[in-house]
Design an enzyme around this catalytic site. Sequence first.
Site, PDB file in Angstrom:
ATOM      1  N   GLY A   1       0.667  -1.202  -0.012  1.00 54.02           N
ATOM      2  CA  GLY A   1       0.202  -0.279  -0.027  1.00 54.02           C
ATOM      3  C   GLY A   1       0.861   1.423   0.067  1.00 54.02           C
ATOM      4  O   GLY A   1       0.167   2.447  -0.045  1.00 54.02           O
TER       5      GLY A   1
ATOM      6  N   GLU B   1       4.241  -6.789   1.667  1.00 53.74           N
ATOM      7  CA  GLU B   1       3.632  -6.910  -0.020  1.00 53.74           C
ATOM      8  C   GLU B   1       3.562  -5.779  -0.551  1.00 53.74           C
ATOM      9  O   GLU B   1       2.534  -5.536  -1.102  1.00 53.74           O
ATOM     10  CB  GLU B   1       2.088  -7.659   0.481  1.00 53.74           C
ATOM     11  CG  GLU B   1       2.153  -8.890   1.321  1.00 53.74           C
ATOM     12  CD  GLU B   1       0.744  -9.089   1.547  1.00 53.74           C
ATOM     13  OE1 GLU B   1      -0.362  -8.417   1.281  1.00 53.74           O
ATOM     14  OE2 GLU B   1       0.489 -10.471   1.793  1.00 53.74           O
TER      15      GLU B   1
ATOM     16  N   GLY C   1       3.744  -3.519  -3.902  1.00 55.91           N
ATOM     17  CA  GLY C   1       3.550  -3.752  -5.241  1.00 55.91           C
ATOM     18  C   GLY C   1       4.007  -2.459  -6.097  1.00 55.91           C
ATOM     19  O   GLY C   1       4.916  -2.177  -6.614  1.00 55.91           O
TER      20      GLY C   1
ATOM     21  N   ARG D   1      -6.275   3.163 -15.173  1.00 51.57           N
ATOM     22  CA  ARG D   1      -6.187   3.827 -13.953  1.00 51.57           C
ATOM     23  C   ARG D   1      -7.114   4.982 -13.868  1.00 51.57           C
ATOM     24  O   ARG D   1      -7.967   5.371 -12.982  1.00 51.57           O
ATOM     25  CB  ARG D   1      -5.105   3.739 -13.373  1.00 51.57           C
ATOM     26  CG  ARG D   1      -4.387   2.575 -12.882  1.00 51.57           C
ATOM     27  CD  ARG D   1      -3.104   2.741 -12.113  1.00 51.57           C
ATOM     28  NE  ARG D   1      -3.405   3.047 -10.750  1.00 51.57           N
ATOM     29  CZ  ARG D   1      -3.551   4.147 -10.221  1.00 51.57           C
ATOM     30  NH1 ARG D   1      -2.807   4.997 -11.223  1.00 51.57           N
ATOM     31  NH2 ARG D   1      -3.620   4.603  -9.117  1.00 51.57           N
TER      32      ARG D   1
ATOM     33  N   TYR E   1     -10.490   4.514 -11.583  1.00 51.20           N
ATOM     34  CA  TYR E   1     -10.463   5.216 -10.279  1.00 51.20           C
ATOM     35  C   TYR E   1     -10.141   6.600 -10.387  1.00 51.20           C
ATOM     36  O   TYR E   1      -9.893   7.336  -9.323  1.00 51.20           O
ATOM     37  CB  TYR E   1      -8.894   4.631  -9.658  1.00 51.20           C
ATOM     38  CG  TYR E   1      -8.537   3.224  -9.559  1.00 51.20           C
ATOM     39  CD1 TYR E   1      -9.424   2.345  -9.195  1.00 51.20           C
ATOM     40  CD2 TYR E   1      -7.436   2.855  -9.916  1.00 51.20           C
ATOM     41  CE1 TYR E   1      -9.256   1.092  -8.995  1.00 51.20           C
ATOM     42  CE2 TYR E   1      -7.029   1.335  -9.909  1.00 51.20           C
ATOM     43  CZ  TYR E   1      -8.141   0.605  -9.577  1.00 51.20           C
ATOM     44  OH  TYR E   1      -7.731  -0.893  -9.381  1.00 51.20           O
TER      45      TYR E   1
ATOM     46  N   CYS F   1     -14.542   4.159 -27.576  1.00 51.32           N
ATOM     47  CA  CYS F   1     -15.941   4.783 -27.584  1.00 51.32           C
ATOM     48  C   CYS F   1     -16.427   4.805 -26.371  1.00 51.32           C
ATOM     49  O   CYS F   1     -17.468   3.911 -25.789  1.00 51.32           O
ATOM     50  CB  CYS F   1     -16.812   4.199 -28.480  1.00 51.32           C
ATOM     51  SG  CYS F   1     -16.290   4.016 -30.112  1.00 51.32           S
ATOM     52  N   GLU F   2     -15.847   5.427 -25.353  1.00 51.84           N
ATOM     53  CA  GLU F   2     -16.554   5.613 -23.817  1.00 51.84           C
ATOM     54  C   GLU F   2     -15.862   7.034 -23.427  1.00 51.84           C
ATOM     55  O   GLU F   2     -14.802   7.520 -23.650  1.00 51.84           O
ATOM     56  CB  GLU F   2     -15.862   4.674 -22.759  1.00 51.84           C
ATOM     57  CG  GLU F   2     -16.098   3.301 -23.263  1.00 51.84           C
ATOM     58  CD  GLU F   2     -17.199   2.673 -22.546  1.00 51.84           C
ATOM     59  OE1 GLU F   2     -17.938   3.424 -21.557  1.00 51.84           O
ATOM     60  OE2 GLU F   2     -17.346   1.626 -22.758  1.00 51.84           O
TER      61      GLU F   2
ATOM     62  N   TYR G   1      -0.184  -1.464 -12.148  1.00 48.60           N
ATOM     63  CA  TYR G   1      -1.542  -1.598 -12.489  1.00 48.60           C
ATOM     64  C   TYR G   1      -1.812  -0.801 -13.773  1.00 48.60           C
ATOM     65  O   TYR G   1      -2.529  -0.248 -14.094  1.00 48.60           O
ATOM     66  CB  TYR G   1      -2.363  -0.985 -11.199  1.00 48.60           C
ATOM     67  CG  TYR G   1      -2.051  -1.435  -9.965  1.00 48.60           C
ATOM     68  CD1 TYR G   1      -2.822  -2.683  -9.625  1.00 48.60           C
ATOM     69  CD2 TYR G   1      -1.376  -0.917  -8.983  1.00 48.60           C
ATOM     70  CE1 TYR G   1      -2.215  -3.351  -8.349  1.00 48.60           C
ATOM     71  CE2 TYR G   1      -1.057  -1.372  -7.749  1.00 48.60           C
ATOM     72  CZ  TYR G   1      -1.369  -2.615  -7.479  1.00 48.60           C
ATOM     73  OH  TYR G   1      -1.444  -3.175  -6.153  1.00 48.60           O
TER      74      TYR G   1
HETATM   75  C1  LIG Z   1      -2.991  -5.448  -3.962  1.00 48.31           C
HETATM   76  C2  LIG Z   1      -2.346  -5.895  -2.787  1.00 48.31           C
HETATM   77  C3  LIG Z   1      -1.012  -5.480  -2.144  1.00 48.31           C
HETATM   78  C4  LIG Z   1      -0.260  -4.515  -3.021  1.00 48.31           C
HETATM   79  O1  LIG Z   1      -0.628  -3.312  -2.816  1.00 48.31           O
HETATM   80  P1  LIG Z   1       0.321  -1.954  -3.320  1.00 48.31           P
HETATM   81  O2  LIG Z   1      -0.554  -0.891  -3.088  1.00 48.31           O
HETATM   82  O3  LIG Z   1       0.525  -2.047  -4.774  1.00 48.31           O
HETATM   83  O4  LIG Z   1       1.422  -2.033  -2.441  1.00 48.31           O
HETATM   84  C5  LIG Z   1      -0.351  -6.145  -1.161  1.00 48.31           C
HETATM   85  N1  LIG Z   1      -1.338  -7.143  -0.370  1.00 48.31           N
HETATM   86  C6  LIG Z   1      -2.474  -7.338  -0.802  1.00 48.31           C
HETATM   87  C7  LIG Z   1      -3.250  -8.596  -0.245  1.00 48.31           C
HETATM   88  C8  LIG Z   1      -3.151  -6.959  -1.947  1.00 48.31           C
HETATM   89  O5  LIG Z   1      -4.447  -7.342  -2.418  1.00 48.31           O
END
Ligand SMILES: *Cc1c(COP(=O)(O)O)cnc(C)c1O
Length: 404
Positions: free
Chosen positions: A233, A268, A270, A307, A311, A338-339, A367
């Site tokens: 996150g 975790e 990303g 995105r 969002y 076409c959106e 993403y």
């Molecule tokens: C999407 C997700 C992440 C990664 O989130 P980021 O914002 O990209 O760091 C980590 N853990 C879980 C369970 C997720 O669904």
Amino acid sequence: MNYKKDEFFVEKVKSSFLAKKYSTPLYCYSFERIKDNIQSFKNTFKTINPLICFAVKANSNKILLTEISKLGLGADVVSGGELMKALKSGIKPNKIVFSGVGKTSEELKYAISKKILLINAESKSEILEIERIAKNKKKKIDIGIRINPNTDAKTLSQISTGKKENKFGISEEMTLDLIKYINSSKNLSLKCLSVHIGSQILDHRPYEKTLKVLDKILKKTKFSFEYIDLGGGMGIDYDNKNKKLNLKKYCLSIKKFLRRNKSKIIFEPGRSIIGNAGVLISKVIYIKKGSRKDFIILDAAMNDLIRPALYNAKHRIIPVKKSKIKSKKNYEFVGPICESTDKFLTTKKFQKLKEKELIIICDVGAYGMSLSSNYNVRPKPAEILIKKSKIITINKRQNLRDLM
Ligand SMILES: *Cc1c(COP(=O)(O)O)cnc(C)c1O
């Protein structure tokens, strides 16, 4: 990735050269940037020595996953497909965690057969299903419980996951009951308490609140977990305004937390690993006059990068070549789909563009391609990786024959 003189370069390569050779729209990643992001993530949390599992859903390109794995990361996966890709990319099962609210029997069986580190369960039903499979196979399976801490991550509502109205995780009270249940099961071994409150978080306080909730649960259960998985996150600076998450403060709070609870930390991340390591190079097809702004119609569209449409996310757009002409225009950058939501950005005072000119959509490494589709029967773009002056095609452009 930056301008040299007036032209945008990815490492040592001119972006106009890439557009010419590989055509547009084109996803382009910098190896050096990925390496730097991973190194700085590791440095920030050095003192707590976490296991870092890259969230594969942010970018599931196999060659990128292999590179990320070589740099020492494991994987966080959310489907059987992602798990298979992580394994095929060379990521070791003992560095893989599996999250998600709807893991099917088949997916759970697959994960169990591959002996991954942890399955983080998100409901009582899922825990019962894992137990049933484990019993059939006469095995004892390591699992985690993902809690829902009911904390507001203060991010876009569409990417918030830690509030009680969200489908993710298990409530505090229910968690306490389930811990007892799992500890009495012959086929389940409780190893981890996990949490993930959302994405693109720039305020450290929601993380601190989450640690408090974890603390509370740990006090009540008195069970000691081998792992605490804090999810991902961590937000990135999409606006280029130096707005950063205070990771030092976050790290300090985790250290305090670890004084009371001795566990191995799992992260975790990303977006924070790959987000700013990718750009989308696109060409202006037409420029259409409007009343207050002109429409820049790009060859990239919402199927390539969803995105903004999904969002309302903002990605900066910059020219491939900075012009010396002073005149500025108000533009809306849109795709050909076409959106009405197929638009990337409305900007004021952009340098005057011409048809066939190239632009860069910034920070699309996370993403971007992983959320792309074939909507409007549009082939997906190619992906390339730049490693110093080496250009590696890591995903060929789809052609129409692929789609027929
Ligand atoms: C999407 C997700 C992440 C990664 O989130 P980021 O914002 O990209 O760091 C980590 N853990 C879980 C369970 C997720 O669904």
